[in-house]
Scaffold this motif. Structure first.
Motif, mmCIF file in Angstrom:
data_model
loop_
_atom_site.group_PDB
_atom_site.id
_atom_site.type_symbol
_atom_site.label_atom_id
_atom_site.label_comp_id
_atom_site.label_asym_id
_atom_site.label_seq_id
_atom_site.Cartn_x
_atom_site.Cartn_y
_atom_site.Cartn_z
ATOM 1 N N ALA A 8 0.836 -1.205 0.000
ATOM 2 C CA ALA A 8 0.000 0.000 0.000
ATOM 3 C C ALA A 8 0.865 1.246 0.000
ATOM 4 O O ALA A 8 0.581 2.219 -0.714
ATOM 5 N N ALA A 9 1.938 1.233 0.808
ATOM 6 C CA ALA A 9 2.852 2.374 0.832
ATOM 7 C C ALA A 9 3.521 2.568 -0.528
ATOM 8 O O ALA A 9 3.727 3.695 -0.979
ATOM 9 N N ARG A 10 3.850 1.463 -1.184
ATOM 10 C CA ARG A 10 4.454 1.564 -2.519
ATOM 11 C C ARG A 10 3.468 2.178 -3.513
ATOM 12 O O ARG A 10 3.849 3.010 -4.341
ATOM 13 N N ASP A 11 2.201 1.784 -3.432
ATOM 14 C CA ASP A 11 1.186 2.363 -4.317
ATOM 15 C C ASP A 11 1.028 3.861 -4.061
ATOM 16 O O ASP A 11 0.880 4.645 -5.001
ATOM 17 N N VAL A 12 1.055 4.248 -2.785
ATOM 18 C CA VAL A 12 0.946 5.671 -2.464
ATOM 19 C C VAL A 12 2.134 6.445 -3.028
ATOM 20 O O VAL A 12 1.980 7.533 -3.584
ATOM 21 N N ARG A 13 3.341 5.886 -2.895
ATOM 22 C CA ARG A 13 4.525 6.557 -3.446
ATOM 23 C C ARG A 13 4.402 6.734 -4.949
ATOM 24 O O ARG A 13 4.774 7.775 -5.503
ATOM 25 N N THR A 14 3.860 5.726 -5.616
ATOM 26 C CA THR A 14 3.664 5.836 -7.061
ATOM 27 C C THR A 14 2.701 6.963 -7.401
ATOM 28 O O THR A 14 2.940 7.746 -8.340
ATOM 29 N N MET A 15 1.616 7.070 -6.638
ATOM 30 C CA MET A 15 0.645 8.132 -6.889
ATOM 31 C C MET A 15 1.214 9.509 -6.540
ATOM 32 O O MET A 15 0.873 10.504 -7.185
ATOM 33 N N VAL A 16 2.077 9.574 -5.534
ATOM 34 C CA VAL A 16 2.718 10.853 -5.207
ATOM 35 C C VAL A 16 3.608 11.295 -6.354
ATOM 36 O O VAL A 16 3.604 12.471 -6.741
#
Length: 275
Positions: free
Chosen positions: A29-37
């Motif tokens: 989930a944190a990786r997905d958030v970083r991608t969206m950032v």
């Protein structure tokens, strides 16, 4: 001769998350958030209007109040008084752009495409939030730098600066989540008006002139609206003498709006993406 009963096939109950919405671990989930950032940051860097709003407009507001109005309003010391108000106004105005970005994602089909991917559902929203916090803190640094060049001399010590940064992060996070929640229910055109909330309401506070100089009928609103304790807390940190009571009031306002915006925004996002 009796017929052998045929076994009825058992249908597996579909997973609540579905094949395209697997359960995500905190790490993924944190990786997905970083991608969206990263996605939102690249979008912001390609937007000339957004960069002007984030960095050029706050500087212009500072110059207008200090250079043009300063002599008439408060003399040479006015810059020390007005910097906190300009900071809060600019942090809120910059955070309001998240409403436009969210509204565009919701109406352009972008979120529908994200729904087909095996990613953490709210990562798109958190991408807007985190990118907004970083951009607006950078804008605040520019505003303070210009203020120092114009003669602003804060008396804050190291502990005051650390408290100021932590309080600024809370303020930007609250402003951004409020904008995100509004962006989920407004059209792209209507979401562009969210910035007026942060542009004009701070004028009706202690940000630019003392409240006792305003008309009497405005005193009640100016003294009790949320921007006044927020601005006074910024002013206290920069002066090196924050007032605990005022800071607690400001934090209570910000945390209250943050929790409400997160809850409302999350519910609205689930409803919009469940269609």
């Amino acid at each position: 001769m009796s017929a052998t009963p045929t076994a009825t096939p058992t249908l597996a109950r579909p997973s609540r998350t579905g094949p395209d919405r697997p359960r995500r671990s905190p790490a993924t989930a944190a990786r997905d958030v970083r991608t969206m950032v990263r996605r939102e940051t690249r979008r912001q860097l390609r937007s000339v209007d957004g960069l002007i709003t984030a960095f050029f407009l706050p500087v212009m507001v500072m110059l207008v109040f200090v250079v043009i109005f300063g002599g008439a309003i408060g003399g040479d010391d006015y810059i020390d008084y007005v910097v906190p108000g300009v900071l809060v106004m600019c942090l809120g105005f910059g955070s309001a752009t998240a409403a436009v970005g969210v509204a565009q994602d919701m109406t352009s089909g972008t979120i529908d495409r994200f729904k087909t991917l095996p990613i953490f559902g709210p990562s798109a929203l958190w991408g807007h939030v985190v990118a907004s916090v970083v951009r607006n803190l950078a804008s605040a640094v520019v505003v303070v730098g210009v203020a120092l060049a114009l003669g602003f001399r804060p008396d804050a010590g190291l502990a005051d600066w650390l408290g100021l940064v932590a309080f600024a992060v809370l303020a930007v996070l609250t402003f951004t989540w409020l904008s995100v929640a509004l962006g989920l229910v407004l059209s792209v055109e209507a979401s562009q008006s969210v910035n007026f909330l942060f542009l004009f309401v701070p004028y009706l506070s202690s940000g630019f002139v003392p409240i006792d100089t305003m008309p009497t009928w405005l005193h009640g609103f100016a003294e009790n609206q949320p921007f006044t304790p927020v601005i006074e807390t910024f002013r206290g940190f920069l002066a090196g003498s924050p007032d605990a009571s005022t800071a607690l009031t400001a934090v209570a306002w910000l945390v209250g709006f943050l929790v409400a915006s997160c809850v409302v925004g999350s519910v609205l996002y689930r409803r919009r993406t469940a269609r």
